[in-house]
Motif scaffolding. Structure first.
Motif, short mmCIF file in Angstrom:
data_model
loop_
_atom_site.label_atom_id
_atom_site.label_comp_id
_atom_site.label_asym_id
_atom_site.label_seq_id
_atom_site.Cartn_x
_atom_site.Cartn_y
_atom_site.Cartn_z
N CYS A 313 0.81 -1.27 0.10
CA CYS A 313 0.00 0.20 -0.18
C CYS A 313 0.79 1.30 0.14
O CYS A 313 0.70 2.22 -0.62
CB CYS A 313 -0.87 -0.08 1.31
N ALA A 314 1.74 1.01 0.80
CA ALA A 314 2.81 2.46 0.92
C ALA A 314 3.46 2.55 -0.33
O ALA A 314 3.75 3.73 -0.88
CB ALA A 314 3.98 2.36 2.03
N ALA A 315 3.85 1.61 -1.16
CA ALA A 315 4.70 1.66 -2.19
C ALA A 315 3.72 2.12 -3.53
O ALA A 315 4.25 3.00 -4.29
CB ALA A 315 5.21 0.11 -2.84
N LEU A 316 2.45 1.79 -3.38
CA LEU A 316 1.44 2.37 -4.40
C LEU A 316 1.21 3.69 -4.24
O LEU A 316 0.99 4.42 -5.11
CB LEU A 316 0.13 1.41 -4.15
N MET A 317 1.31 4.05 -3.00
CA MET A 317 0.96 5.73 -2.76
C MET A 317 2.26 6.34 -3.29
O MET A 317 2.17 7.51 -3.74
CB MET A 317 0.74 5.82 -1.39
N VAL A 318 3.46 5.90 -3.06
CA VAL A 318 4.69 6.54 -3.40
C VAL A 318 4.70 6.40 -5.01
O VAL A 318 4.89 7.57 -6.01
CB VAL A 318 5.87 5.80 -3.07
N ALA A 319 4.41 5.47 -5.69
CA ALA A 319 4.37 5.44 -7.18
C ALA A 319 3.17 6.39 -7.82
O ALA A 319 3.63 7.16 -8.66
CB ALA A 319 4.02 4.00 -7.53
N SER A 320 2.10 6.33 -7.17
CA SER A 320 1.01 7.30 -7.45
C SER A 320 1.65 8.84 -7.44
O SER A 320 1.42 9.46 -8.48
CB SER A 320 -0.17 7.13 -6.77
N GLY A 321 2.29 9.13 -6.36
CA GLY A 321 2.71 10.52 -6.35
C GLY A 321 3.80 10.75 -7.37
O GLY A 321 3.63 12.04 -7.74
N CYS A 322 4.52 9.93 -7.83
CA CYS A 322 5.57 10.24 -8.78
C CYS A 322 4.73 10.97 -10.03
O CYS A 322 5.27 11.73 -10.89
CB CYS A 322 6.32 9.14 -9.28
N GLY A 323 3.48 10.45 -10.26
CA GLY A 323 2.86 10.94 -11.44
C GLY A 323 2.23 12.47 -11.40
O GLY A 323 2.19 12.79 -12.45
N PHE A 324 2.58 13.04 -10.17
CA PHE A 324 2.24 14.47 -10.14
C PHE A 324 3.12 15.23 -11.02
O PHE A 324 2.73 16.28 -11.30
CB PHE A 324 2.24 14.82 -8.67
N ALA A 325 4.17 14.51 -11.28
CA ALA A 325 5.21 15.44 -12.12
C ALA A 325 4.67 15.76 -13.69
O ALA A 325 5.39 16.12 -14.42
CB ALA A 325 6.36 14.62 -12.59
N TYR A 326 3.39 15.09 -14.08
CA TYR A 326 2.88 15.35 -15.25
C TYR A 326 2.42 16.74 -15.34
O TYR A 326 2.39 17.30 -16.39
CB TYR A 326 1.50 14.73 -15.42
N SER A 327 2.30 17.71 -14.26
CA SER A 327 1.92 18.95 -14.45
C SER A 327 3.12 19.87 -15.12
O SER A 327 2.98 20.84 -15.58
CB SER A 327 1.55 19.71 -13.28
#
Length: 446
Positions: A313-327
């Protein structure tokens, strides 16, 4: 491509600008304080009510009311001098935190106080963002935004991580005193370190009337509207998932420290994503990565439907957060799409939409969690995030000519129109009508 710089800036160039250093430091401190307040207040509310829905509302209560501030008072970002405006914003946050910590308020009054202060947030955030866009040009602006986002992620990570410890060691109400002191420090940094710059000249008229008309003009532009939606919707959906981490950890029977671990995952991923994409990837490549990064933002939360172990779960949240760089692939296109004289309000509108929808997201997905289960609500938030990738235009429009006459679903149709001087506005040189009557604005910054 003429008028478009593809040279990558450096951190040294960005931090060499004094005004950016001041705004960067003060905002980072304030964001850490906000994160600590969210943890402390969420714990207070969940302990008092035992409600996953109210806990999610608490997470987003500082976001939703910003729609009023942006709609009614957004023009003040340009009409008022930025230094006293920003200082007043941090001062109000300080006083609110003191009241939350010291006054014996019921839950509804605590939430109402946070909501009231949030109304002014888009005004001083818009002024701060306008200053950053004014003092940084070209790729230095994108890198400056990247640094700000990285610092935001780091500050949220620190605030959330320290928040759990502070609440456990000091108690939630005493932890709120730390947030008050942090906002006071941010206000002092701006007051001492930022020059007292003048307001942007306006055409006159009332602030509310100008705010409404300027927002209407911005939203009527299909290209601006598309860029706004791309920055608003994915964040709103993912924050809806983040807001459910308290309830999710409770239903899974995770240990007490798991909440801080899960909530810190997304800011940590944001920090990593912005560092890699902002510094190591070229401007053109950033625009190509917008859609893949949106998918990275949304896919990991879907995994919560399968109730994986805590570490996963923690790893999934980290991976998702990396996607914020789309902006980062959208930043230059947005700056060039809005007129310089209304830039402060444009950034205020961007902030208003971000914060408002990040308030709606927790409320909506919190209601889904109450009707079903937190894991299904988190997964649904991920699915809706993935669908926003359909809004991403071809990268040539993010880096090159501005497709003025295209609608949300028809950016590709601008390829023919971009060769027509009456229907396309080239970055860096062509005229874009001002939002207010007056002379044409200077050429857009490349």
């Amino acid at each position: 491509m003429p008028g478009v710089s593809t040279q990558t800036a450096t951190y040294r160039e960005v931090f060499a600008v004094p005004a950016f250093r001041v705004l960067f430091a003060s905002r980072t401190i304030a964001i850490a304080a906000d994160a600590l307040r969210i943890v402390a207040l969420s714990v207070l509310v969940f302990t008092a009510t035992g409600s996953a829905w109210l806990s999610a509302i608490t997470f987003g209560i500082g976001f939703l009311p910003q729609v009023l501030g942006g709609a009614l008072f957004g023009s003040l970002s340009d009409r008022l001098r930025p230094r006293p405006l920003i200082v007043a914003g941090y001062g109000a946050e300080c006083l609110a935190a003191l009241a939350l910590a010291l006054a014996p308020l019921p839950t509804w009054a605590r939430l109402a106080l946070v909501a009231a202060v949030a109304i002014g947030t888009p005004v001083f955030n818009g002024a701060s963002s306008r200053l950053v866009a004014d003092v940084l040009t070209g790729d230095a602006y994108v890198l400056g935004r990247s640094l700000t986002s990285m610092a935001s992620g780091g500050a949220q990570l620190l605030g959330l991580a320290v928040g759990g410890v502070a609440v456990a060691a000091l108690g939630a109400q005493h932890a709120l005193l730390v947030t008050a002191g942090s906002h006071l420090l941010a206000a002092l940094i701006v007051r001492v370190g930022l020059a007292d710059l003048p307001a942007v000249p306006t055409a006159g008229g009332g602030a509310v009337r100008q705010s409404w008309s300027t927002n209407a003009t911005l939203l009527a532009d299909p290209w601006v509207r598309r860029l706004l939606l791309l920055q608003w919707l994915p964040s709103a959906f993912v924050v809806g998932a983040e807001a459910l981490m308290v309830a999710y950890a409770s239903t899974r029977g995770f240990p007490a420290g798991a909440v801080g671990l899960l909530m810190a995952g997304s800011p940590l991923g944001m920090l990593v994503g912005h560092l890699v994409i902002g510094r190591l990837v070229s401007p053109e490549a950033r625009t190509r990565l917008v859609a893949p990064l949106v998918l990275l933002l949304g896919l990991p939360p879907v995994g919560f439907a399968f109730d994986p172990p805590l570490a996963v779960c923690a790893a999934l949240m980290v991976a998702s957060g990396c996607g914020f760089a789309y902006s980062l692939g959208l930043q230059r296109a947005f700056v060039d799409a809005v007129p310089e004289r209304g830039r402060g309000q444009a950034f205020g509108l961007l902030s208003t939409g971000l914060m408002t929808l990040q308030g709606v997201g927790p409320a909506v997905f919190g209601a889904v969690a109450a009707l079903s289960a937190p894991r299904w609500a988190v997964a649904l938030a991920g699915v809706t995030t993935v669908t926003t990738a359909l809004l991403v235009p071809a990268h040539r429009f993010l880096l090159g000519p501005r497709p003025v006459n295209t609608g949300i679903g028809n950016v590709e149709g601008a390829e023919k129109e971009e060769h027509d001087g009456q229907h396309a506005v080239a970055r860096g040189g062509a005229h874009v009508p001002d939002l207010d009557p007056g002379p044409a604005r200077p050429a857009a910054r490349a």
